[in-house]
Design a protein around this motif. Structure first.
Motif, short mmCIF file in Angstrom:
data_model
loop_
_atom_site.label_atom_id
_atom_site.label_comp_id
_atom_site.label_asym_id
_atom_site.label_seq_id
_atom_site.Cartn_x
_atom_site.Cartn_y
_atom_site.Cartn_z
N UNK A 108 0.83 -1.21 0.00
CA UNK A 108 0.00 0.00 0.00
C UNK A 108 0.87 1.25 0.00
N UNK A 109 1.95 1.22 0.79
CA UNK A 109 2.87 2.36 0.83
C UNK A 109 3.54 2.56 -0.53
N UNK A 110 3.97 1.46 -1.16
CA UNK A 110 4.63 1.55 -2.45
C UNK A 110 3.65 2.06 -3.52
N UNK A 111 2.41 1.63 -3.44
CA UNK A 111 1.41 2.07 -4.41
C UNK A 111 1.26 3.59 -4.37
N UNK A 112 1.19 4.13 -3.16
CA UNK A 112 1.06 5.59 -3.03
C UNK A 112 2.34 6.28 -3.52
N UNK A 113 3.49 5.71 -3.16
CA UNK A 113 4.77 6.31 -3.54
C UNK A 113 4.89 6.42 -5.05
N UNK A 114 4.55 5.36 -5.76
CA UNK A 114 4.67 5.38 -7.22
C UNK A 114 3.59 6.26 -7.86
N UNK A 115 2.37 6.20 -7.33
CA UNK A 115 1.25 6.88 -7.97
C UNK A 115 1.17 8.37 -7.62
N UNK A 116 1.55 8.72 -6.39
CA UNK A 116 1.33 10.10 -5.93
C UNK A 116 2.53 10.73 -5.22
N UNK A 117 3.50 9.95 -4.78
CA UNK A 117 4.49 10.48 -3.85
C UNK A 117 5.74 11.09 -4.43
N UNK A 118 6.03 10.88 -5.71
CA UNK A 118 7.29 11.35 -6.26
C UNK A 118 7.12 12.50 -7.23
N UNK A 119 8.25 13.01 -7.72
CA UNK A 119 8.19 14.08 -8.71
C UNK A 119 7.64 13.55 -10.03
N UNK A 120 7.89 12.26 -10.28
CA UNK A 120 7.28 11.59 -11.44
C UNK A 120 6.18 10.67 -10.93
N UNK A 121 5.00 10.82 -11.45
CA UNK A 121 3.87 9.99 -11.03
C UNK A 121 3.62 8.91 -12.07
N UNK A 122 3.67 7.67 -11.60
CA UNK A 122 3.48 6.54 -12.49
C UNK A 122 2.05 6.02 -12.38
N UNK A 123 1.49 5.63 -13.52
CA UNK A 123 0.17 5.01 -13.49
C UNK A 123 0.33 3.63 -12.87
N UNK A 124 -0.36 3.40 -11.77
CA UNK A 124 -0.11 2.22 -10.92
C UNK A 124 -1.37 1.36 -10.80
N UNK A 125 -1.18 0.06 -10.82
CA UNK A 125 -2.27 -0.89 -10.60
C UNK A 125 -1.87 -1.95 -9.59
N UNK A 126 -2.88 -2.60 -9.00
CA UNK A 126 -2.62 -3.62 -7.96
C UNK A 126 -3.37 -4.90 -8.33
N UNK A 127 -2.67 -6.03 -8.12
CA UNK A 127 -3.30 -7.35 -8.22
C UNK A 127 -3.05 -8.06 -6.91
#
Length: 451
Positions: free
Chosen positions: A264-283
């Protein structure tokens, strides 16, 4: 031999006499005492005393007094050190004209440490500059004080080395490691960290053999060199990646290490937390724990991240295809014991039949014993582990086990989970941060860069 008369005043005869002894020493002789001002409502009483002083020898300066104190302290340290390493020969009454023998009781480490503590207090007195001396500052006086300060610093280092040398791990218990006094402090910290003995032995020997001679005499430079050596032994993987290349990360590991929380922490970090926001999905493949699944779905909803579940390998392939437009796909798995071959085999089937390159991240707790960590790693290694994620930094004070795991397996570490707060308490792995935890304990995240 000249006799000099001096007068001193105070609110009482005792106070005046005290001033006389402070200035003239114990050789001052009281001649007369008289009250020169009576006590009134607005005034305090005033007494005057007359003392005689024989000035046949020059009075020692303050710097000379301090040097004499330092010399005395050095003699005490040498005596305490000698007493800690040499046992007195039993004296006998036969030698003294008697028949029975009397054995002198050897001094134990507690006695020696107590003595060293007393010496440290004396050093504090020498290091202190009294208010009375502050008004007599001069270049010569400042130079003397600097000299005293340097001597005190050397004595403090010597006391620290002595305290560590008589620590409960004496030379005879160090097997074939010969630890010079300047290395005793760092050896003590490293051994208390819980790293494997063979790792400690190899690192200490490498440090002693390879450190430049000019650095070996100073415990501060020894510690700095040791820090640098440990940092270079810890591989950390950079988590910056090409956004044009899809990244699929699967978190695996035993039950209870915090995989779902970390994901959950990594999902937020990749999707919203950095200067570059990555489109993120979870399985999620962890459909056995309904509470964990519901919690993960709730997190995903709050973060506006798509989430799918999969029960069979074909469901997993379908979910990956549905999230093919994502830059990062995070996969949560069921926790399994390292001894549960059936679950590990099932996970391996998901990996082999998904048709994609998957980055396998083994999640382990910082509070686990090194033997357990190595067994977990060896049994999960059938999944071809790419990197380690270390969780629960806030639940232990011992980190040498983590150092030994990374050092022995050679597997890079990617993230540290430093607490329970979501989405906070996650950081990219930094070797200097981990070494600081190993030798100084966990103090929270830092802002330094990986080394």
């Amino acid at each position: 031999m000249a006799t000099v008369l001096k007068t001193f005043t105070g609110e009482s005869a005792i106070e005046a006499l005290k001033k006389a002894k402070e200035e003239c020493g114990e050789s001052a002789m009281l001649v007369t005492t008289k009250q020169i001002q009576p006590k009134t409502l607005n005034k305090k009483p005033l007494y005057e005393i007359l003392v005689s002083v024989e000035e046949d020898t020059p009075k020692p300066s303050q710097a000379q007094k301090k040097q004499a104190q330092i010399n005395q302290i050095q003699k005490q340290i040498e005596a305490y050190t000698l007493g800690s390493t040499q046992s007195p020969r039993p004296a006998s009454r036969f030698e003294q004209g008697g028949l029975d023998t009397i054995e002198e009781k050897p001094r134990d480490n507690n006695d020696i440490l107590l003595n060293i503590s007393q010496v440290a207090k004396e050093i504090g007195k020498v290091a202190g500059v009294s208010n009375e001396l502050s008004e007599y500052k001069s270049p010569e006086y400042d130079k003397k004080i600097d000299e005293v300060a340097k001597e005190v610093s050397k004595l403090n280092q010597k006391i620290s080395m002595i305290a560590d040398m008589i620590w409960d791990d004496k030379a005879e218990n160090r097997d074939d490691i010969i630890i010079p006094p300047e290395f005793s402090t760092i050896y003590k910290l490293a051994k208390q960290s819980g790293m494997k003995y063979e790792h400690l032995k190899g690192i200490m020997q490498a440090t002693i053999e390879n450190m430049p001679s000019s650095m070996k005499s100073n415990p501060v430079t020894v510690k700095r060199y040791f820090y640098s050596l440990l940092r270079n032994m810890l591989p950390c993987r950079s988590e910056s990646f090409d956004p044009k290349k899809k990244r699929i990360m699967m978190l695996v590991g035993p039950t209870g290490v915090g995989k779902t929380t970390t994901l959950s922490k990594l999902a937020y970090k990749f999707a919203h937390g950095g200067s570059i926001r990555y489109k993120t999905g979870i399985i999620t493949l962890d459909t056995y724990r309904l509470g964990a699944v519901e919690q993960l779905f709730q997190y995903a909803k709050i973060m506006n991240i798509p989430i799918l579940d999969a029960i069979e390998p074909e469901d997993f392939r379908s979910a990956l295809k549905s999230l093919s437009n994502c830059d990062v796909i995070l996969i949560d798995t069921m926790g399994s014991s390292q001894y549960d071959r059936e679950k590990l085999t099932r996970l391996n089937t998901f990996l082999k039949e998904c048709g994609n390159q998957v980055d396998v991240n083994l999640v382990v707790s910082a509070g686990s014993k090194i033997d357990d960590l190595l067994e977990i790693y060896n049994n999960f290694s059938t999944l071809e582990i790419d990197t380690l994620i270390i969780t629960k930094f806030d639940e232990t004070k011992i980190f040498g086990n983590i150092f030994s795991l990374i050092y022995e397996t050679g597997t890079p570490v990617s993230f540290f989970s430093t607490g329970q707060n979501v989405p906070d308490d996650i950081m990219e792995a930094k070797s200097d941060f981990l070494v600081s935890c190993v030798l100084d304990g966990f103090k929270g995240e830092d802002d330094g860069s990986s080394r």
